[in-house]
Design an enzyme around this catalytic site. Sequence first.
Site, PDB file in Angstrom:
ATOM      1  N   LYS A 161     -10.196  55.632   0.096  1.00 53.08           N
ATOM      2  CA  LYS A 161     -11.178  54.618   0.450  1.00 53.08           C
ATOM      3  C   LYS A 161     -10.896  54.034   1.830  1.00 53.08           C
ATOM      4  CE  LYS A 161     -11.058  54.267  -4.545  1.00 53.08           C
ATOM      5  NZ  LYS A 161     -10.617  53.176  -5.634  1.00 53.08           N
ATOM      6  N   LYS A 212      -3.197  47.845  -5.210  1.00 53.74           N
ATOM      7  CA  LYS A 212      -3.084  48.974  -6.230  1.00 53.74           C
ATOM      8  C   LYS A 212      -2.370  48.388  -7.323  1.00 53.74           C
ATOM      9  CE  LYS A 212      -1.286  51.021  -2.622  1.00 53.74           C
ATOM     10  NZ  LYS A 212      -1.845  52.556  -2.864  1.00 53.74           N
ATOM     11  N   ARG A 213      -2.404  48.871  -8.264  1.00 53.33           N
ATOM     12  CA  ARG A 213      -1.327  48.532  -9.426  1.00 53.33           C
ATOM     13  C   ARG A 213       0.111  48.181  -8.989  1.00 53.33           C
ATOM     14  NH1 ARG A 213      -3.578  48.623 -14.891  1.00 53.33           N
ATOM     15  NH2 ARG A 213      -1.186  47.827 -15.124  1.00 53.33           N
ATOM     16  N   THR A 236      -5.652  57.511  -4.338  1.00 51.32           N
ATOM     17  CA  THR A 236      -7.167  57.448  -4.052  1.00 51.32           C
ATOM     18  C   THR A 236      -7.479  56.273  -3.075  1.00 51.32           C
ATOM     19  OG1 THR A 236      -8.039  56.625  -6.091  1.00 51.32           O
ATOM     20  CG2 THR A 236      -8.178  59.085  -5.547  1.00 51.32           C
ATOM     21  N   LYS A 242       5.448  52.019  -5.765  1.00 47.22           N
ATOM     22  CA  LYS A 242       4.540  51.768  -4.951  1.00 47.22           C
ATOM     23  C   LYS A 242       5.098  50.795  -3.999  1.00 47.22           C
ATOM     24  CE  LYS A 242       0.382  52.664  -7.966  1.00 47.22           C
ATOM     25  NZ  LYS A 242      -0.501  53.465  -7.205  1.00 47.22           N
ATOM     26  N   HIS A 265      -1.486  63.853 -14.047  1.00 52.67           N
ATOM     27  CA  HIS A 265      -1.587  62.837 -12.916  1.00 52.67           C
ATOM     28  C   HIS A 265      -0.130  62.262 -12.454  1.00 52.67           C
ATOM     29  CE1 HIS A 265      -6.035  62.284 -12.959  1.00 52.67           C
ATOM     30  NE2 HIS A 265      -5.907  62.723 -14.145  1.00 52.67           N
TER      31      HIS A 265
END
Length: 846
Positions: A693, A581-582, A689, A587, A390
């Site tokens: 969405k 998101k986290r 992901t 990110k 992952h």
Amino acid sequence: MGSHTQANGWHFVNSHGKTPMTAAKESNKPKASTLVITTEKTPIAQALQNHLIFSAFKTSEASTPRDWYVATGYTIRDHVVERWVKTAEAYNAQDPKRVYYLSLEFLLGRMLQNAALNLGIEGEVAEGLKTLGHKLEDVVELENDAALGNGGLGRLAACFLDSMASMDIPGTGYGIRYEYGMFRQSISQGQQVENPDNWLRYGNIWEFQRPESQYPVRFYGRVVEFPTAKGMEYHWVDAESVLAIAYDMPVPGYDTETVNTLRLWSAKAAREFDLAHFNEGNYEKAVEERNAYENISKVLYPNDTSVLGKELRLKQQYFFVSASIQDILRRFLAKHDDWSVLPDKVAIQLNDTHPAIAVAELMYQLVDVHHLDWDKAWKISEKVFAYTNHTLMPEALETWSVEMFGRLLPRHLGIIYRINHEFLQMVNHKFPGDTDLLRRVSIIDEEHGRRVRMAHLAVIGSHTVNGVAALHSELLKSTLFADFNRIFPGRFINITNGITPRRWLNQCNPGLTKLLESVIGKDFHHDLYKLRALEPLADDADFRKAFHAVKLANKERLAKRIEQVTGVRLNPAALFDVQIKRIHEYKRQLLNVLHIVTLYNRIRSGHVKDITPRAVIFGGKAAPGYWMAKLIIRLINDVASIVNEDPAVGDKLKVVFYPNYEVSAAELLFPGSDLSEQISTAGTEASGTGNMKMALNGALTIGTLDGANVEIREEVGEDNIFIFGLTTQQVAELKANHYNPWDYYHGNPELKQALDMITNGFFSVDEPDRYRAIGEALLQNGDQYLLLADYASYIDTQDAVGQLYRDKDEWNRRAILNVARIGKFSSDRTIGEYVEKVWHVKPVQH
Ligand SMILES: *Cc1c(COP(=O)(O)O)cnc(C)c1O
């Protein structure tokens, strides 16, 4: 409570017939005025009323909203259980090959509405509740999320369970029944506060304890060697033992009779307490040992993409793996006595390296417990396991100190040594004399104080290893697993992630679902590629209008909730720019903040003409020990309070941090988003992901060529996505060529101004140094994630986004094309690939 009290009595017949209690109750039944159900009631309405009495033990008058949640849940559960039993019977009778999905995380979210939807009774349940004066939407809100995961990895496992059941694949999830799931986040004075997630406090109607399925799991002790005629035997002795007790949760498929099982293990001490201490009156001491054992399944570690070498974490891993392998072998042995058949009946998928110790546990069970010879056992084992990687992030790669591992699991360390020995011999044979290669691929890392590398164990013990998006899988082969790719050519494949359209379209966006059904029918529910039929409608002005109206309604619903939760009022006509998101440096929520500050400065300096009103919405949790991530949350909130209160800004710009981002919050946020922020540094996000969405719910993406963004661009077309920034290759080159963030800082006045304001205390007047560390990370310490290098490209692209949003027709046209072309990212497609390329299992119908 509502108009249901108008019912003038009961009548205890529901779809399940008269209960034995009926006669007794009727003889002394309370005032008829409260207890008669009229015959016009639907069977579901009758079942709801009966469950209110028999499951919630309440009359309508005395009932609370939660009682109606319980009554509704039990009503739906009856329908689930009926199919669940039949599915189990079918599997037992047909004895198909099964897949077992081992995952330390399942981020399920709420169950009630999903179960009703998948069973096809959502409408009837809503109708039944309505006749009783209640709303399904309100009932749904009373359920706690099952938050047994951190983020994408755990949610993927939940989407996979939904797809396997929906496709009639005999698949079982195995994990841990954490007593406390992902912490609940609240924001106090701009800062994240973590609160325990006591999700089981009021019971869980979706789980069934299975006391008949319990296994001892052992720790510590020592290994005794016995020479025998057949070679050395190893006995693991003097170990401590804890019991793993199964709790099953049903996984109902969509529009099918199949209901699969998620089996979660709970730790129970083998003895309640130490009677010797108890008799002495030392009650604390008497329960101390018990608590130590039961702590194993107490709490989910809240670290996404980073690992701590905690002994309890390794205990959790071995605990659930050992119980699962024992359970799998028990099921196998009930039907078979030839071990070589095992790979024809069992496929085990390792969700990341967390369950990788299963490779050693299966060898332990086969060799030590069932006395197979090593080579035969290894041949079997290799055909059973597959591993999904992952992440490439070094801080997420699990290693355990040999010392701790050997103390906790002495026999398993011995088994790993033997696996490693035979593997290295094979490598040496294949690549003679390459001692550096042996050092690099060994399961034991000798250079960092002797550590067990779990990723190496997983790769060596699996027949197939997959990455989760095309780019990620290529990078695995060219970087992290380059050596292994030479040693095991063909072992590494790609299977791009997906999301279940049941939860992420039907359930969370009923408005869009109905609109889609009205124009292209219902085929897309079974094959998301069928959304393609929507393409021509992108050019249909009436359809665009209807599409826009759905989005606006979803934004209004979201704005209402945001105002309730944060007090910030958003204009639903503004561009809803969403990053959920986290919170992690890779990110790049900080890059988003730099854009916000840039917009703010433009507004303040009077350049308002070209500015499209925006609401920038953030959501996400930071690992409690991740100081920088928590600082970023604080910065977002500090920037929000300055921007939102500045009269010069007004409706042009609003900033919101939506607290406690979890699955149920996500179901509200995705449908209400216009712009999807997927802005990780290229090469860092394995797949993502959330990006899928968003597009499925009609948001346009602004993103880098990272993870699945690459494939989303391929699918939706490059004109319908906003790509910016460096590519993976350019990132690597820039880093190799001594990247200097100062050059970008000095070269871009808007960037300099925005960053200076943050680091000099403009947003933290009471504590000017609060964000100094951010300046240091981005300038002095080398800007690891290249925010400054990507800033100009990001800002330019955001400008183009703002421009396009003013052209409603064109925006909606592109958003519709995103929905039409996103079919690839259904987790049904993903599961189809696992079935075909990895598991080789067949659907079972009944
Ligand atoms: C989808 C999802 C994630 C993963 O989001 P990414 O943007 O891919 O990181 C995390 N948490 C929740 C609650 C989700 O629904």
